[in-house]
Design a protein around this motif. Structure first.
Motif, PDB file in Angstrom:
ATOM      1  N   ALA A  53       0.812  -1.217   0.000  1.00  0.00           N
ATOM      2  CA  ALA A  53       0.000   0.000   0.000  1.00  0.00           C
ATOM      3  C   ALA A  53       0.846   1.268   0.000  1.00  0.00           C
ATOM      4  CB  ALA A  53      -0.930  -0.015   1.218  1.00  0.00           C
ATOM      5  N   ARG A  54       2.034   1.219   0.575  1.00  0.00           N
ATOM      6  CA  ARG A  54       2.850   2.436   0.679  1.00  0.00           C
ATOM      7  C   ARG A  54       3.672   2.725  -0.583  1.00  0.00           C
ATOM      8  NH1 ARG A  54       5.628   3.297   6.467  1.00  0.00           N
ATOM      9  NH2 ARG A  54       5.934   5.348   5.495  1.00  0.00           N
ATOM     10  N   VAL A  55       3.569   1.852  -1.561  1.00  0.00           N
ATOM     11  CA  VAL A  55       4.186   2.135  -2.860  1.00  0.00           C
ATOM     12  C   VAL A  55       3.275   3.093  -3.622  1.00  0.00           C
ATOM     13  CG1 VAL A  55       4.846   1.145  -5.084  1.00  0.00           C
ATOM     14  CG2 VAL A  55       5.358  -0.084  -2.969  1.00  0.00           C
ATOM     15  N   ASN A  56       3.860   4.121  -4.222  1.00  0.00           N
ATOM     16  CA  ASN A  56       3.093   5.066  -5.030  1.00  0.00           C
ATOM     17  C   ASN A  56       3.019   4.538  -6.458  1.00  0.00           C
ATOM     18  OD1 ASN A  56       1.779   7.375  -6.009  1.00  0.00           O
ATOM     19  ND2 ASN A  56       3.733   8.368  -6.493  1.00  0.00           N
ATOM     20  N   LEU A  57       1.896   3.900  -6.800  1.00  0.00           N
ATOM     21  CA  LEU A  57       1.706   3.351  -8.134  1.00  0.00           C
ATOM     22  C   LEU A  57       1.323   4.483  -9.082  1.00  0.00           C
ATOM     23  CD1 LEU A  57       1.500   0.892 -10.019  1.00  0.00           C
ATOM     24  CD2 LEU A  57      -0.892   0.665  -9.303  1.00  0.00           C
ATOM     25  N   LEU A  58       2.197   4.774 -10.029  1.00  0.00           N
ATOM     26  CA  LEU A  58       1.942   5.852 -10.974  1.00  0.00           C
ATOM     27  C   LEU A  58       0.859   5.428 -11.972  1.00  0.00           C
ATOM     28  CD1 LEU A  58       5.623   6.964 -11.715  1.00  0.00           C
ATOM     29  CD2 LEU A  58       3.970   8.065 -10.176  1.00  0.00           C
ATOM     30  N   PRO A  59       0.116   6.391 -12.498  1.00  0.00           N
ATOM     31  CA  PRO A  59      -0.942   6.054 -13.465  1.00  0.00           C
ATOM     32  C   PRO A  59      -0.365   5.389 -14.708  1.00  0.00           C
ATOM     33  CG  PRO A  59      -1.159   8.335 -12.691  1.00  0.00           C
ATOM     34  CD  PRO A  59       0.168   7.837 -12.204  1.00  0.00           C
ATOM     35  N   GLU A  60      -1.147   4.501 -15.281  1.00  0.00           N
ATOM     36  CA  GLU A  60      -0.751   3.879 -16.532  1.00  0.00           C
ATOM     37  C   GLU A  60      -0.732   4.920 -17.645  1.00  0.00           C
ATOM     38  OE1 GLU A  60      -2.316  -0.187 -17.934  1.00  0.00           O
ATOM     39  OE2 GLU A  60      -3.321   1.218 -19.284  1.00  0.00           O
ATOM     40  N   ILE A  61       0.306   4.866 -18.467  1.00  0.00           N
ATOM     41  CA  ILE A  61       0.373   5.692 -19.674  1.00  0.00           C
ATOM     42  C   ILE A  61       0.040   4.785 -20.842  1.00  0.00           C
ATOM     43  CG2 ILE A  61       1.855   7.113 -21.147  1.00  0.00           C
ATOM     44  CD1 ILE A  61       3.476   7.835 -18.667  1.00  0.00           C
ATOM     45  N   LYS A  62      -1.032   5.094 -21.541  1.00  0.00           N
ATOM     46  CA  LYS A  62      -1.588   4.165 -22.525  1.00  0.00           C
ATOM     47  C   LYS A  62      -0.575   3.750 -23.587  1.00  0.00           C
ATOM     48  CE  LYS A  62      -5.359   1.931 -23.573  1.00  0.00           C
ATOM     49  NZ  LYS A  62      -6.002   1.013 -22.609  1.00  0.00           N
ATOM     50  N   ALA A  63       0.265   4.677 -24.011  1.00  0.00           N
ATOM     51  CA  ALA A  63       1.230   4.352 -25.067  1.00  0.00           C
ATOM     52  C   ALA A  63       2.156   3.216 -24.636  1.00  0.00           C
ATOM     53  CB  ALA A  63       2.044   5.590 -25.432  1.00  0.00           C
ATOM     54  N   GLU A  73      -4.954  -4.385 -31.834  1.00  0.00           N
ATOM     55  CA  GLU A  73      -5.462  -3.569 -30.733  1.00  0.00           C
ATOM     56  C   GLU A  73      -4.758  -2.221 -30.692  1.00  0.00           C
ATOM     57  OE1 GLU A  73      -7.635  -2.467 -27.316  1.00  0.00           O
ATOM     58  OE2 GLU A  73      -7.968  -3.928 -28.906  1.00  0.00           O
ATOM     59  N   VAL A  74      -3.454  -2.205 -30.976  1.00  0.00           N
ATOM     60  CA  VAL A  74      -2.697  -0.950 -30.994  1.00  0.00           C
ATOM     61  C   VAL A  74      -3.279  -0.009 -32.046  1.00  0.00           C
ATOM     62  CG1 VAL A  74      -0.427   0.091 -31.319  1.00  0.00           C
ATOM     63  CG2 VAL A  74      -0.614  -2.147 -30.203  1.00  0.00           C
ATOM     64  N   VAL A  75      -3.572  -0.542 -33.224  1.00  0.00           N
ATOM     65  CA  VAL A  75      -4.157   0.265 -34.303  1.00  0.00           C
ATOM     66  C   VAL A  75      -5.561   0.726 -33.921  1.00  0.00           C
ATOM     67  CG1 VAL A  75      -4.961   0.218 -36.698  1.00  0.00           C
ATOM     68  CG2 VAL A  75      -2.774  -0.843 -36.080  1.00  0.00           C
ATOM     69  N   ARG A  76      -6.363  -0.188 -33.359  1.00  0.00           N
ATOM     70  CA  ARG A  76      -7.731   0.157 -32.960  1.00  0.00           C
ATOM     71  C   ARG A  76      -7.761   1.276 -31.933  1.00  0.00           C
ATOM     72  NH1 ARG A  76     -11.748  -0.739 -29.442  1.00  0.00           N
ATOM     73  NH2 ARG A  76     -10.386  -1.770 -27.950  1.00  0.00           N
ATOM     74  N   GLN A  77      -6.744   1.273 -31.049  1.00  0.00           N
ATOM     75  CA  GLN A  77      -6.679   2.308 -30.012  1.00  0.00           C
ATOM     76  C   GLN A  77      -6.134   3.620 -30.561  1.00  0.00           C
ATOM     77  OE1 GLN A  77      -7.556   2.266 -26.775  1.00  0.00           O
ATOM     78  NE2 GLN A  77      -8.056   0.120 -26.438  1.00  0.00           N
ATOM     79  N   TYR A  79      -2.938   4.217 -31.757  1.00  0.00           N
ATOM     80  CA  TYR A  79      -1.506   4.440 -31.554  1.00  0.00           C
ATOM     81  C   TYR A  79      -0.748   3.954 -32.791  1.00  0.00           C
ATOM     82  CZ  TYR A  79      -2.570   5.702 -26.769  1.00  0.00           C
ATOM     83  OH  TYR A  79      -3.064   6.344 -25.656  1.00  0.00           O
ATOM     84  N   LEU A  80      -0.973   4.665 -33.880  1.00  0.00           N
ATOM     85  CA  LEU A  80      -0.432   4.243 -35.166  1.00  0.00           C
ATOM     86  C   LEU A  80       1.086   4.319 -35.210  1.00  0.00           C
ATOM     87  CD1 LEU A  80      -3.047   5.884 -37.580  1.00  0.00           C
ATOM     88  CD2 LEU A  80      -3.077   3.615 -36.512  1.00  0.00           C
ATOM     89  N   SER A  81       1.664   5.325 -34.540  1.00  0.00           N
ATOM     90  CA  SER A  81       3.128   5.450 -34.537  1.00  0.00           C
ATOM     91  C   SER A  81       3.772   4.282 -33.799  1.00  0.00           C
ATOM     92  CB  SER A  81       3.554   6.780 -33.909  1.00  0.00           C
ATOM     93  OG  SER A  81       3.053   6.903 -32.584  1.00  0.00           O
ATOM     94  N   VAL A  82       3.144   3.827 -32.707  1.00  0.00           N
ATOM     95  CA  VAL A  82       3.663   2.678 -31.968  1.00  0.00           C
ATOM     96  C   VAL A  82       3.531   1.410 -32.817  1.00  0.00           C
ATOM     97  CG1 VAL A  82       3.374   1.213 -29.924  1.00  0.00           C
ATOM     98  CG2 VAL A  82       3.212   3.702 -29.708  1.00  0.00           C
ATOM     99  N   ALA A  83       2.396   1.277 -33.497  1.00  0.00           N
ATOM    100  CA  ALA A  83       2.195   0.116 -34.369  1.00  0.00           C
ATOM    101  C   ALA A  83       3.232   0.091 -35.487  1.00  0.00           C
ATOM    102  CB  ALA A  83       0.778   0.139 -34.949  1.00  0.00           C
ATOM    103  N   TRP A  84       3.464   1.241 -36.104  1.00  0.00           N
ATOM    104  CA  TRP A  84       4.452   1.319 -37.178  1.00  0.00           C
ATOM    105  C   TRP A  84       5.852   0.990 -36.653  1.00  0.00           C
ATOM    106  CZ3 TRP A  84       6.488   0.805 -41.570  1.00  0.00           C
ATOM    107  CH2 TRP A  84       7.665   1.464 -41.937  1.00  0.00           C
TER     108      TRP A  84
END
Length: 400
Positions: A53-63, A73-77, A79-84
Protein backbone atom coordinates in the motif's frame (compact mmCIF):
# COMPACT_ATOMS: atom_id res chain seq x y z
CA UNK A 1 15.65 15.58 6.07
CA UNK A 2 14.05 14.75 2.73
CA UNK A 3 13.82 11.05 1.98
CA UNK A 4 15.49 9.70 -1.17
CA UNK A 5 13.02 8.99 -3.97
CA UNK A 6 13.20 5.87 -6.12
CA UNK A 7 11.29 4.94 -9.24
CA UNK A 8 11.02 1.34 -10.46
CA UNK A 9 9.88 0.37 -13.96
CA UNK A 10 8.19 -2.96 -14.78
CA UNK A 11 6.26 -4.25 -17.81
CA UNK A 12 3.28 -5.93 -16.09
CA UNK A 13 2.53 -8.05 -13.02
CA UNK A 14 1.76 -11.50 -14.40
CA UNK A 15 2.80 -14.67 -12.55
CA UNK A 16 6.53 -14.92 -13.13
CA UNK A 17 9.83 -15.05 -11.30
CA UNK A 18 10.81 -11.44 -11.99
CA UNK A 19 7.38 -10.17 -10.97
CA UNK A 20 7.50 -12.15 -7.73
CA UNK A 21 11.02 -10.86 -7.04
CA UNK A 22 9.76 -7.31 -7.53
CA UNK A 23 7.02 -7.89 -4.96
CA UNK A 24 9.73 -9.18 -2.64
CA UNK A 25 11.80 -6.03 -3.11
CA UNK A 26 8.79 -3.77 -2.61
CA UNK A 27 7.85 -5.52 0.64
CA UNK A 28 11.43 -5.23 1.91
CA UNK A 29 11.73 -1.45 1.59
CA UNK A 30 11.52 0.65 4.74
CA UNK A 31 9.09 3.36 3.66
CA UNK A 32 10.11 5.60 6.54
CA UNK A 33 13.51 5.62 4.89
CA UNK A 34 12.69 5.95 1.17
CA UNK A 35 9.81 6.95 -1.09
CA UNK A 36 9.11 4.54 -3.93
CA UNK A 37 7.20 5.23 -7.15
CA UNK A 38 6.28 2.27 -9.33
CA UNK A 39 5.59 2.63 -13.05
CA UNK A 40 4.07 -0.41 -14.77
CA UNK A 41 3.63 -0.36 -18.54
CA UNK A 42 0.31 -2.21 -18.46
CA UNK A 43 -1.68 -2.50 -15.24
CA UNK A 44 -2.47 -6.18 -15.65
CA UNK A 45 -1.68 -9.43 -13.92
CA UNK A 46 -2.72 -11.06 -10.64
CA UNK A 47 0.29 -9.69 -8.76
CA UNK A 48 -1.07 -6.14 -9.12
CA UNK A 49 -3.04 -6.84 -5.94
CA UNK A 50 0.16 -7.70 -4.04
CA UNK A 51 1.80 -4.29 -4.45
CA UNK A 52 2.31 -2.86 -0.93
CA UNK A 53 0.00 0.00 0.00
CA UNK A 54 2.85 2.44 0.68
CA UNK A 55 4.19 2.14 -2.86
CA UNK A 56 3.09 5.07 -5.03
CA UNK A 57 1.71 3.35 -8.13
CA UNK A 58 1.94 5.85 -10.97
CA UNK A 59 -0.94 6.05 -13.47
CA UNK A 60 -0.75 3.88 -16.53
CA UNK A 61 0.37 5.69 -19.67
CA UNK A 62 -1.59 4.16 -22.53
CA UNK A 63 1.23 4.35 -25.07
CA UNK A 64 3.42 2.10 -22.87
CA UNK A 65 0.61 -0.45 -22.53
CA UNK A 66 0.68 -0.76 -26.33
CA UNK A 67 4.30 -2.01 -26.45
CA UNK A 68 3.26 -5.68 -26.13
CA UNK A 69 -0.44 -5.50 -27.02
CA UNK A 70 -1.66 -7.21 -30.21
CA UNK A 71 -0.95 -4.99 -33.22
CA UNK A 72 -4.63 -4.93 -34.18
CA UNK A 73 -5.46 -3.57 -30.73
CA UNK A 74 -2.70 -0.95 -30.99
CA UNK A 75 -4.16 0.27 -34.30
CA UNK A 76 -7.73 0.16 -32.96
CA UNK A 77 -6.68 2.31 -30.01
CA UNK A 78 -5.20 4.85 -32.42
CA UNK A 79 -1.51 4.44 -31.55
CA UNK A 80 -0.43 4.24 -35.17
CA UNK A 81 3.13 5.45 -34.54
CA UNK A 82 3.66 2.68 -31.97
CA UNK A 83 2.19 0.12 -34.37
CA UNK A 84 4.45 1.32 -37.18
CA UNK A 85 7.51 1.28 -34.91
CA UNK A 86 6.79 -2.28 -33.83
CA UNK A 87 6.38 -3.45 -37.42
CA UNK A 88 9.61 -1.68 -38.36
CA UNK A 89 11.36 -3.39 -35.43
CA UNK A 90 10.06 -6.75 -36.60
CA UNK A 91 11.43 -6.17 -40.10
CA UNK A 92 14.83 -5.06 -38.77
CA UNK A 93 15.04 -8.02 -36.46
CA UNK A 94 14.10 -10.40 -39.27
CA UNK A 95 16.95 -9.05 -41.40
CA UNK A 96 19.32 -9.54 -38.47
CA UNK A 97 18.04 -13.05 -37.70
CA UNK A 98 18.43 -14.10 -41.35
CA UNK A 99 22.21 -13.84 -40.88
CA UNK A 100 22.28 -16.13 -37.82
CA UNK A 101 23.03 -19.81 -37.92
CA UNK A 102 20.34 -22.29 -36.88
CA UNK A 103 21.64 -22.62 -33.32
CA UNK A 104 21.83 -18.86 -32.78
CA UNK A 105 18.38 -18.35 -34.26
CA UNK A 106 16.83 -20.90 -31.89
CA UNK A 107 18.23 -19.01 -28.88
CA UNK A 108 17.78 -15.48 -30.22
CA UNK A 109 16.34 -13.00 -27.71
CA UNK A 110 17.10 -9.81 -29.65
CA UNK A 111 13.61 -8.95 -30.87
CA UNK A 112 12.51 -7.04 -27.75
CA UNK A 113 15.62 -4.87 -27.97
CA UNK A 114 14.73 -3.95 -31.56
CA UNK A 115 11.20 -3.08 -30.42
CA UNK A 116 12.50 -0.90 -27.61
CA UNK A 117 14.82 1.07 -29.87
CA UNK A 118 12.13 1.65 -32.49
CA UNK A 119 9.25 2.42 -30.11
CA UNK A 120 10.87 4.60 -27.44
CA UNK A 121 10.92 7.79 -29.55
CA UNK A 122 7.11 7.68 -29.68
CA UNK A 123 6.68 7.33 -25.91
CA UNK A 124 6.25 10.26 -23.50
CA UNK A 125 8.56 10.90 -20.55
CA UNK A 126 7.61 9.25 -17.27
CA UNK A 127 6.75 11.64 -14.43
CA UNK A 128 8.92 14.35 -16.04
CA UNK A 129 8.49 16.89 -13.23
CA UNK A 130 10.43 14.69 -10.80
CA UNK A 131 14.17 14.04 -10.71
CA UNK A 132 14.69 10.78 -8.85
CA UNK A 133 17.64 9.83 -6.70
CA UNK A 134 17.60 6.35 -8.25
CA UNK A 135 15.82 4.86 -11.24
CA UNK A 136 15.55 1.06 -11.35
CA UNK A 137 14.65 -0.81 -14.53
CA UNK A 138 13.56 -4.21 -13.27
CA UNK A 139 13.14 -6.09 -16.56
CA UNK A 140 14.85 -5.86 -19.96
CA UNK A 141 14.82 -4.15 -22.38
CA UNK A 142 16.09 -1.28 -20.26
CA UNK A 143 15.89 1.58 -22.79
CA UNK A 144 12.73 3.12 -21.37
CA UNK A 145 14.05 3.84 -17.88
CA UNK A 146 17.32 5.21 -19.20
CA UNK A 147 15.76 7.54 -21.76
CA UNK A 148 12.36 8.44 -20.31
CA UNK A 149 13.10 9.08 -16.62
CA UNK A 150 15.18 11.85 -15.02
CA UNK A 151 17.40 10.47 -12.27
CA UNK A 152 20.78 10.94 -10.61
CA UNK A 153 21.61 7.23 -10.86
CA UNK A 154 20.33 4.33 -12.92
CA UNK A 155 20.24 0.62 -12.05
CA UNK A 156 19.26 -2.19 -14.46
CA UNK A 157 18.45 -5.78 -13.44
CA UNK A 158 19.62 -9.07 -15.00
CA UNK A 159 17.22 -11.98 -14.48
CA UNK A 160 18.44 -14.50 -17.04
CA UNK A 161 21.48 -16.57 -17.94
CA UNK A 162 23.21 -14.71 -20.79
CA UNK A 163 25.18 -17.83 -21.59
CA UNK A 164 21.97 -19.59 -22.62
CA UNK A 165 20.53 -17.00 -25.03
CA UNK A 166 21.68 -15.17 -28.14
CA UNK A 167 21.61 -11.37 -28.22
CA UNK A 168 22.89 -8.72 -30.60
CA UNK A 169 25.79 -7.45 -28.51
CA UNK A 170 26.55 -4.50 -30.79
CA UNK A 171 23.01 -3.30 -30.29
CA UNK A 172 22.69 -3.98 -26.55
CA UNK A 173 26.08 -2.75 -25.30
CA UNK A 174 25.33 1.03 -25.53
CA UNK A 175 22.13 0.54 -23.54
CA UNK A 176 23.83 -1.40 -20.74
CA UNK A 177 26.77 1.02 -20.74
CA UNK A 178 24.39 3.89 -20.04
CA UNK A 179 23.61 2.51 -16.60
CA UNK A 180 25.60 3.36 -13.49
CA UNK A 181 24.99 -0.07 -11.95
CA UNK A 182 23.77 -3.49 -13.09
CA UNK A 183 22.14 -5.85 -10.58
CA UNK A 184 22.84 -9.56 -11.01
CA UNK A 185 20.83 -12.16 -9.09
CA UNK A 186 23.66 -14.71 -8.65
CA UNK A 187 27.35 -15.32 -9.18
CA UNK A 188 26.63 -17.64 -12.12
CA UNK A 189 24.46 -14.99 -13.77
CA UNK A 190 27.27 -12.47 -13.21
CA UNK A 191 29.81 -14.80 -14.79
CA UNK A 192 27.74 -15.50 -17.90
CA UNK A 193 26.88 -11.81 -18.34
CA UNK A 194 30.52 -10.76 -18.02
CA UNK A 195 31.60 -13.33 -20.59
CA UNK A 196 29.25 -11.60 -23.01
CA UNK A 197 30.01 -8.06 -21.79
CA UNK A 198 33.49 -8.07 -20.17
CA UNK A 199 33.67 -4.28 -20.44
CA UNK A 200 30.76 -3.94 -18.00
CA UNK A 201 32.14 -6.04 -15.15
CA UNK A 202 32.85 -3.06 -12.89
CA UNK A 203 29.17 -2.06 -12.97
CA UNK A 204 27.89 -5.34 -11.50
CA UNK A 205 26.30 -5.54 -8.05
CA UNK A 206 25.05 -8.95 -6.93
CA UNK A 207 21.61 -8.63 -5.33
CA UNK A 208 19.86 -11.90 -4.53
CA UNK A 209 16.15 -12.17 -5.26
CA UNK A 210 14.16 -11.05 -2.24
CA UNK A 211 11.28 -13.41 -1.52
CA UNK A 212 8.27 -12.22 0.56
CA UNK A 213 8.30 -15.22 2.89
CA UNK A 214 5.39 -14.25 5.15
CA UNK A 215 3.17 -13.35 2.21
CA UNK A 216 3.88 -16.65 0.46
CA UNK A 217 3.06 -18.70 3.56
CA UNK A 218 -0.11 -16.73 4.13
CA UNK A 219 -1.26 -17.15 0.51
CA UNK A 220 -0.41 -20.87 0.63
CA UNK A 221 -2.75 -21.46 3.55
CA UNK A 222 -5.72 -22.62 1.49
CA UNK A 223 -6.87 -26.15 0.79
CA UNK A 224 -6.85 -27.51 -2.78
CA UNK A 225 -8.47 -30.79 -3.80
CA UNK A 226 -6.56 -31.41 -7.03
CA UNK A 227 -4.02 -33.90 -5.75
CA UNK A 228 -4.90 -37.50 -4.90
CA UNK A 229 -2.97 -38.92 -1.95
CA UNK A 230 -2.73 -42.25 -3.75
CA UNK A 231 -0.67 -40.63 -6.50
CA UNK A 232 2.86 -39.24 -6.65
CA UNK A 233 2.09 -35.57 -7.28
CA UNK A 234 4.81 -33.56 -9.01
CA UNK A 235 4.29 -29.86 -9.76
CA UNK A 236 5.98 -27.31 -12.01
CA UNK A 237 5.06 -23.63 -12.24
CA UNK A 238 6.04 -21.13 -14.93
CA UNK A 239 5.34 -19.62 -18.32
CA UNK A 240 4.86 -21.91 -21.30
CA UNK A 241 8.06 -20.98 -23.11
CA UNK A 242 11.22 -22.59 -24.43
CA UNK A 243 13.24 -21.84 -21.28
CA UNK A 244 10.95 -23.89 -19.02
CA UNK A 245 11.31 -27.06 -21.16
CA UNK A 246 7.72 -28.20 -20.59
CA UNK A 247 7.62 -29.69 -24.08
CA UNK A 248 9.89 -32.47 -22.80
CA UNK A 249 7.87 -33.21 -19.66
CA UNK A 250 5.53 -35.75 -21.37
CA UNK A 251 8.48 -37.82 -22.61
CA UNK A 252 10.17 -37.67 -19.19
CA UNK A 253 6.92 -38.72 -17.53
CA UNK A 254 6.46 -41.59 -20.00
CA UNK A 255 9.91 -42.95 -19.15
CA UNK A 256 9.07 -42.76 -15.43
CA UNK A 257 5.76 -44.56 -15.89
CA UNK A 258 7.51 -47.24 -17.93
CA UNK A 259 9.99 -47.59 -15.04
CA UNK A 260 7.10 -48.56 -12.77
CA UNK A 261 5.66 -45.27 -11.45
CA UNK A 262 2.13 -45.93 -12.71
CA UNK A 263 0.66 -43.61 -10.07
CA UNK A 264 2.72 -40.61 -11.28
CA UNK A 265 0.87 -37.35 -11.87
CA UNK A 266 2.86 -34.34 -13.11
CA UNK A 267 0.87 -31.10 -12.87
CA UNK A 268 1.84 -27.86 -14.61
CA UNK A 269 0.62 -24.38 -13.65
CA UNK A 270 1.35 -21.64 -16.14
CA UNK A 271 0.14 -19.50 -19.00
CA UNK A 272 1.05 -18.84 -22.60
CA UNK A 273 0.94 -21.06 -25.67
CA UNK A 274 -0.03 -24.55 -24.47
CA UNK A 275 -0.39 -26.04 -27.95
CA UNK A 276 3.05 -27.66 -28.19
CA UNK A 277 2.99 -29.34 -24.80
CA UNK A 278 -0.60 -30.56 -25.31
CA UNK A 279 0.50 -32.09 -28.61
CA UNK A 280 3.42 -33.80 -26.86
CA UNK A 281 1.10 -35.14 -24.16
CA UNK A 282 -1.11 -36.77 -26.79
CA UNK A 283 1.84 -38.11 -28.80
CA UNK A 284 3.34 -39.76 -25.71
CA UNK A 285 0.02 -41.10 -24.43
CA UNK A 286 0.46 -39.26 -21.14
CA UNK A 287 -3.04 -37.74 -20.87
CA UNK A 288 -3.58 -39.33 -17.45
CA UNK A 289 -0.11 -38.53 -16.16
CA UNK A 290 0.70 -34.97 -17.32
CA UNK A 291 -2.04 -32.50 -16.43
CA UNK A 292 -2.04 -28.82 -17.33
CA UNK A 293 -3.85 -26.81 -14.66
CA UNK A 294 -3.44 -23.56 -16.57
CA UNK A 295 -3.05 -20.14 -15.04
CA UNK A 296 -3.60 -19.79 -11.30
CA UNK A 297 -3.65 -16.38 -9.66
CA UNK A 298 -2.40 -18.04 -6.47
CA UNK A 299 -0.17 -21.07 -7.13
CA UNK A 300 1.09 -21.36 -3.55
CA UNK A 301 -1.59 -23.72 -2.16
CA UNK A 302 -0.72 -26.10 -5.00
CA UNK A 303 2.99 -25.89 -4.22
CA UNK A 304 2.27 -26.54 -0.55
CA UNK A 305 0.07 -29.54 -1.36
CA UNK A 306 2.27 -31.31 -3.93
CA UNK A 307 4.76 -34.03 -3.06
CA UNK A 308 7.78 -32.72 -5.01
CA UNK A 309 8.32 -29.47 -6.85
CA UNK A 310 10.20 -29.89 -10.17
CA UNK A 311 11.94 -27.17 -12.20
CA UNK A 312 12.67 -28.89 -15.56
CA UNK A 313 14.15 -25.80 -17.25
CA UNK A 314 16.63 -25.55 -20.11
CA UNK A 315 18.01 -22.40 -18.48
CA UNK A 316 17.26 -20.02 -15.61
CA UNK A 317 18.78 -16.97 -14.03
CA UNK A 318 17.83 -17.98 -10.51
CA UNK A 319 14.38 -19.48 -10.21
CA UNK A 320 12.14 -17.61 -7.78
CA UNK A 321 9.61 -20.44 -7.79
CA UNK A 322 12.24 -22.89 -6.55
CA UNK A 323 12.89 -20.59 -3.60
CA UNK A 324 9.15 -20.29 -2.97
CA UNK A 325 8.84 -24.08 -2.91
CA UNK A 326 11.71 -24.30 -0.42
CA UNK A 327 10.03 -21.67 1.76
CA UNK A 328 6.98 -23.95 1.78
CA UNK A 329 9.25 -26.89 2.77
CA UNK A 330 8.83 -28.88 -0.42
CA UNK A 331 11.48 -31.29 -1.71
CA UNK A 332 12.77 -29.69 -4.91
CA UNK A 333 14.31 -31.21 -8.03
CA UNK A 334 15.86 -29.01 -10.72
CA UNK A 335 17.48 -29.98 -13.99
CA UNK A 336 21.18 -29.34 -14.47
CA UNK A 337 20.82 -26.05 -16.33
CA UNK A 338 24.04 -23.97 -16.23
CA UNK A 339 23.13 -21.93 -13.13
CA UNK A 340 21.51 -24.75 -11.12
CA UNK A 341 24.41 -25.18 -8.71
CA UNK A 342 24.17 -21.54 -7.65
CA UNK A 343 20.69 -22.24 -6.33
CA UNK A 344 20.66 -25.84 -5.14
CA UNK A 345 23.18 -27.57 -2.89
CA UNK A 346 22.69 -31.04 -4.32
CA UNK A 347 21.26 -33.58 -1.83
CA UNK A 348 20.99 -30.90 0.90
CA UNK A 349 18.27 -28.43 -0.03
CA UNK A 350 17.16 -30.20 -3.21
CA UNK A 351 18.52 -32.40 -5.97
CA UNK A 352 19.96 -31.60 -9.37
CA UNK A 353 18.98 -34.12 -12.03
CA UNK A 354 20.30 -34.46 -15.62
CA UNK A 355 18.80 -32.21 -18.28
CA UNK A 356 18.47 -34.95 -20.91
CA UNK A 357 15.13 -36.78 -20.80
CA UNK A 358 16.51 -40.23 -20.05
CA UNK A 359 18.76 -39.05 -17.21
CA UNK A 360 16.10 -36.74 -15.84
CA UNK A 361 13.53 -39.57 -15.73
CA UNK A 362 15.99 -41.97 -14.11
CA UNK A 363 17.12 -39.58 -11.35
CA UNK A 364 13.64 -38.18 -10.68
CA UNK A 365 12.41 -41.74 -10.21
CA UNK A 366 15.29 -42.43 -7.84
CA UNK A 367 14.49 -39.27 -5.87
CA UNK A 368 10.80 -40.15 -5.61
CA UNK A 369 11.71 -43.57 -4.20
CA UNK A 370 14.25 -42.19 -1.71
CA UNK A 371 12.05 -41.10 1.19
CA UNK A 372 15.03 -40.71 3.52
CA UNK A 373 16.61 -38.14 1.21
CA UNK A 374 13.33 -36.26 0.93
CA UNK A 375 13.04 -36.17 4.72
CA UNK A 376 16.64 -34.89 5.00
CA UNK A 377 15.96 -32.12 2.51
CA UNK A 378 12.73 -31.06 4.23
CA UNK A 379 14.57 -30.93 7.57
CA UNK A 380 17.38 -28.86 6.04
CA UNK A 381 15.22 -26.26 4.30
CA UNK A 382 12.90 -25.88 7.31
CA UNK A 383 15.87 -24.47 9.25
CA UNK A 384 16.90 -21.90 6.63
CA UNK A 385 15.66 -18.44 5.74
CA UNK A 386 15.35 -18.05 1.98
CA UNK A 387 13.81 -14.59 2.07
CA UNK A 388 17.05 -12.57 1.57
CA UNK A 389 15.32 -9.50 2.98
CA UNK A 390 18.61 -7.85 3.97
CA UNK A 391 19.60 -7.60 0.28
CA UNK A 392 17.61 -4.35 0.18
CA UNK A 393 20.49 -2.72 2.04
CA UNK A 394 22.47 -2.86 -1.21
CA UNK A 395 19.87 -0.55 -2.76
CA UNK A 396 20.19 1.88 0.14
CA UNK A 397 23.96 1.97 -0.35
CA UNK A 398 23.44 3.35 -3.86
CA UNK A 399 21.59 6.30 -2.36
CA UNK A 400 24.38 7.39 -0.02
Amino acid sequence: MKKPRIIILMHYMELGGAESALIGLLTAFDYDRVDVDLFIHAHRGPLMTQIPARVNLLPEIKAYSMIEAPIKEVVRQGYLSVAWARMKAKMRHRRYADNLNESQRSLDASEFQYVAECVERYLPDINPDVEYDLCISFMAPHNYALNKVRANRYLAWIHTDYGAIHINKTQELPMWAGYDHIASISSDVTQSFCKRFPELGDKIIEIENIIPTELIRMRADYAVDVFDKNHINLLSVGRFCNAKNYDNVPDIAKRMVEAGLNNLRWYIIGFGNEALIRQKIVESGMEKHVIILGKKDNPYPYIKACDIYVQPSRYEGKSVTVREAQILCKPVAVTAYPTASSQICDHNDGVIVPLDNEGCARELTRFICDEMLQTHIISHISKHDYGNRTEVEKIYQLLS
